[in-house]
Design an enzyme around this catalytic site. Structure first.
Site, PDB file in Angstrom:
ATOM      1  N   ASP A 180      41.158  52.026  37.588  1.00  0.00           N
ATOM      2  CA  ASP A 180      42.006  51.118  38.354  1.00  0.00           C
ATOM      3  C   ASP A 180      41.738  49.779  37.684  1.00  0.00           C
ATOM      4  O   ASP A 180      40.665  49.196  37.880  1.00  0.00           O
ATOM      5  CB  ASP A 180      41.599  51.085  39.825  1.00  0.00           C
ATOM      6  CG  ASP A 180      42.530  50.178  40.613  1.00  0.00           C
ATOM      7  OD1 ASP A 180      42.825  49.079  40.120  1.00  0.00           O
ATOM      8  OD2 ASP A 180      42.965  50.570  41.699  1.00  0.00           O
ATOM      9  N   HIS A 181      42.669  49.318  36.873  1.00  0.00           N
ATOM     10  CA  HIS A 181      42.318  48.182  36.003  1.00  0.00           C
ATOM     11  C   HIS A 181      41.981  46.924  36.811  1.00  0.00           C
ATOM     12  O   HIS A 181      41.338  46.025  36.309  1.00  0.00           O
ATOM     13  CB  HIS A 181      43.404  47.929  34.947  1.00  0.00           C
ATOM     14  CG  HIS A 181      44.604  47.191  35.440  1.00  0.00           C
ATOM     15  ND1 HIS A 181      45.637  47.815  36.094  1.00  0.00           N
ATOM     16  CD2 HIS A 181      44.944  45.879  35.387  1.00  0.00           C
ATOM     17  CE1 HIS A 181      46.549  46.911  36.412  1.00  0.00           C
ATOM     18  NE2 HIS A 181      46.152  45.723  35.994  1.00  0.00           N
ATOM     19  N   HIS A 243      45.466  49.416  43.590  1.00  0.00           N
ATOM     20  CA  HIS A 243      44.987  48.034  43.460  1.00  0.00           C
ATOM     21  C   HIS A 243      44.809  47.331  44.810  1.00  0.00           C
ATOM     22  O   HIS A 243      43.794  46.680  45.057  1.00  0.00           O
ATOM     23  CB  HIS A 243      45.949  47.204  42.610  1.00  0.00           C
ATOM     24  CG  HIS A 243      46.337  47.854  41.315  1.00  0.00           C
ATOM     25  ND1 HIS A 243      45.456  48.598  40.565  1.00  0.00           N
ATOM     26  CD2 HIS A 243      47.512  47.865  40.635  1.00  0.00           C
ATOM     27  CE1 HIS A 243      46.077  49.025  39.473  1.00  0.00           C
ATOM     28  NE2 HIS A 243      47.323  48.605  39.498  1.00  0.00           N
TER      29      HIS A 243
END
Ligand code: BG6
Length: 492
Positions: A180-181, A243
């Site tokens: 999950d950047h 996010h």
């Protein structure tokens, strides 16, 4: 840290925009081992030289400005290799295995592998199973093999479970790195420090002192060229499931017993377990969806979502979600968390707004109605930092109170550039630290929450488009918070 980074989908967009620039910047900051090389696996014909040329262009285009010299660039891409493979051909993997072993000899990488799946999700299963049958996943104590997997991790709970079963039949959970950047962003890592390293905040971080929380991730871009993916995902699966819930977990979690990976993840997942259930009635009352129509961004005309390329002209996919969620535990009972995310909104930013309670109506609060309560603003991007707003006397003879702010900006100085999220994430995966990756139960509970909303939406026809590009979403999003006597920060 000694390893080969093997990127499936190495000719794709993610690899060019994010992965090659991240490798390059890790090289510049001297964080890469000498025993390291990159292998891009793709189905097209390409020589190493052609691939290196592509990588150089990508790095020049997408890396931070003014970073490194041509010499640096050549040094890093001299470790880049290309391997042509049809990912569904099992014999091809035998060849790949031999090829990687030869690179092991050249670079002293000892059989350690970081397999990065930067391909469409429908290929995850095929690749993982072939890696297993070709004997390319050992984790035998002599060498390690880890899997990095991009989102989306499934499209609902049942598909995520099916995918997870396949993956964990080959890689154990501790060798799986689900990206999950957002977790790689500097300010997300800072949320815990701000909370747990400050006597000023932690004692107040609960329903006695906090009135409500807003978590907002606003984008100006539209769907870009990702129509086929986005049509199936929509903002709920694309942003909320991952996010936005990560931001919520970090904001609301209890202090972990230790600062180690599992203790942190244990506390995060408890937040998801405590979310009040999204019943159909609650979905209809507390969740708003939207889709942008044509409008203006930065004064320039843009088309509506249904007119975007590779999007159905009748699409009911949402590009905007706003919702009110409650966390049913002793810390947060009674404190609403308002989430908002959307594409084609007026500004690009992500932030968390902690709004403290208003003091009782005595003294200043009695005399000066409408005095603003204290606010802590955690800015995630593009500006990174923290702002604290409080009341003070305006200089002068009158007894006037004004709101003043204290501002800490961590990336405002000219040379203060935070590393890109992918740099941190790649580095952590090489080190074997999975704290900034998503554990399976986080994915599972996030899908449980999101599925309840998706189910209700699937039964009802939305009235789309319902907001013009360049506005803050449909009117219902404003009403959602205003009916509780509050306002979205950017509209306040
Ligand atoms: C991605 C989504 O995960 O995050 C995109 O798929 C979205 O749709 C992007 O635009 C936002 O990321 P960032 O880092 O620009 O906030």
């Amino acid at each position: 840290m000694d390893c080969l980074l093997v990127i499936f989908g190495g000719t794709g967009d993610l690899a060019h925009r994010k992965l090659y620039p991240a490798v390059y910047n890790l090289f510049l900051s001297e964080q890469l081992s000498q025993h390291f090389a990159v292998v891009s696996v793709g189905r097209r014909d390409k020589t190493d030289e052609e691939f290196r040329q592509d990588a150089v262009e990508a790095i020049k285009k997408f890396s931070r400005p003014n970073s490194g010299t041509d010499e640096d660039l050549n040094a890093v891409v001299s470790r880049f290799y290309y391997y042509k493979l049809d990912i569904s051909d099992s014999y091809g993997y035998v060849g790949l295995k031999e090829y990687l072993s030869r690179l092991d000899d050249r670079y002293g990488t000892q059989g350690n592998r970081l397999y990065y799946l930067a391909v469409a999700p429908e290929h995850f299963k095929t690749i993982v199973q072939h890696l297993k049958s070709a004997g390319m996943v050992l984790n035998d104590g002599l060498s390690w093999q880890r899997l990095i997997i991009e989102k989306p991790f499934g499209s609902d709970l049942s598909s995520a479970i099916a995918l997870n079963n396949v993956i964990t039949s080959v890689f154990s959970e501790r060798h799986v790195y689900r990206i999950d950047h957002y977790l790689g962003k500097e300010m997300l890592q800072n949320i815990m420090a701000i909370r747990f390293a400050n006597a000023l905040f932690e004692p107040l971080w609960n329903n006695k002192y906090i009135d409500h929380v807003q978590i907002i991730s606003s984008e100006t871009v539209g769907v870009e060229n990702r129509g086929p993916y986005y049509e199936k995902a929509g903002a709920l699966r694309d942003m909320i499931q991952n996010h936005m819930l990560q931001l919520l977990m970090l904001t609301a979690m209890e202090p972990p017993a230790q600062l180690d990976t599992e203790s942190i993840r244990d506390e995060k997942v408890k937040v998801l377990k405590s979310l009040s259930e999204m019943t159909p009635a609650k979905v209809r009352r507390d969740v708003v969806r939207g889709q942008y129509g044509g409008g203006y961004i930065d004064g320039k005309p843009v088309v509506g979502y249904r007119e975007e390329s590779r999007v159905s002209p009748f699409s009911n996919t949402e590009t905007f979600v706003a919702m009110k969620v409650e966390i049913e535990n002793f810390r947060w009972g009674g404190v609403p968390f308002y989430l908002l995310t959307g594409k084609r909104l007026p500004e690009k930013f992500t932030e968390i707004v902690i709004q403290f309670i208003s003091l009782p109506e005595v003294l200043y609060f009695k005399e000066l109605k409408g005095l603003k309560p204290n606010t802590l603003l955690i800015r995630i991007q593009p500006r990174e930092g923290v702002e604290l707003y409080f009341n003070a006397k305006k200089p002068g003879v009158k007894n006037e109170i004004i709101q003043v702010g204290m501002d800490f900006c961590q990336n405002c100085a000219v040379d203060a550039v935070s590393p890109d999220a992918y740099e941190r994430l790649l580095l952590d995966a090489m080190k074997g630290d999975s704290a900034l990756f998503t554990r399976w139960d986080e994915v599972e509970y996030a899908w449980r929450f999101v599925d309840n909303i998706a189910k209700v939406w699937a039964e009802e026809e939305p009235d789309f488009p319902n907001y013009p590009a360049g506005t803050w979403g449909p009117p219902a999003a404003k009403e959602l918070i205003e009916r509780d006597g509050r306002k979205w920060r950017m509209m306040g």
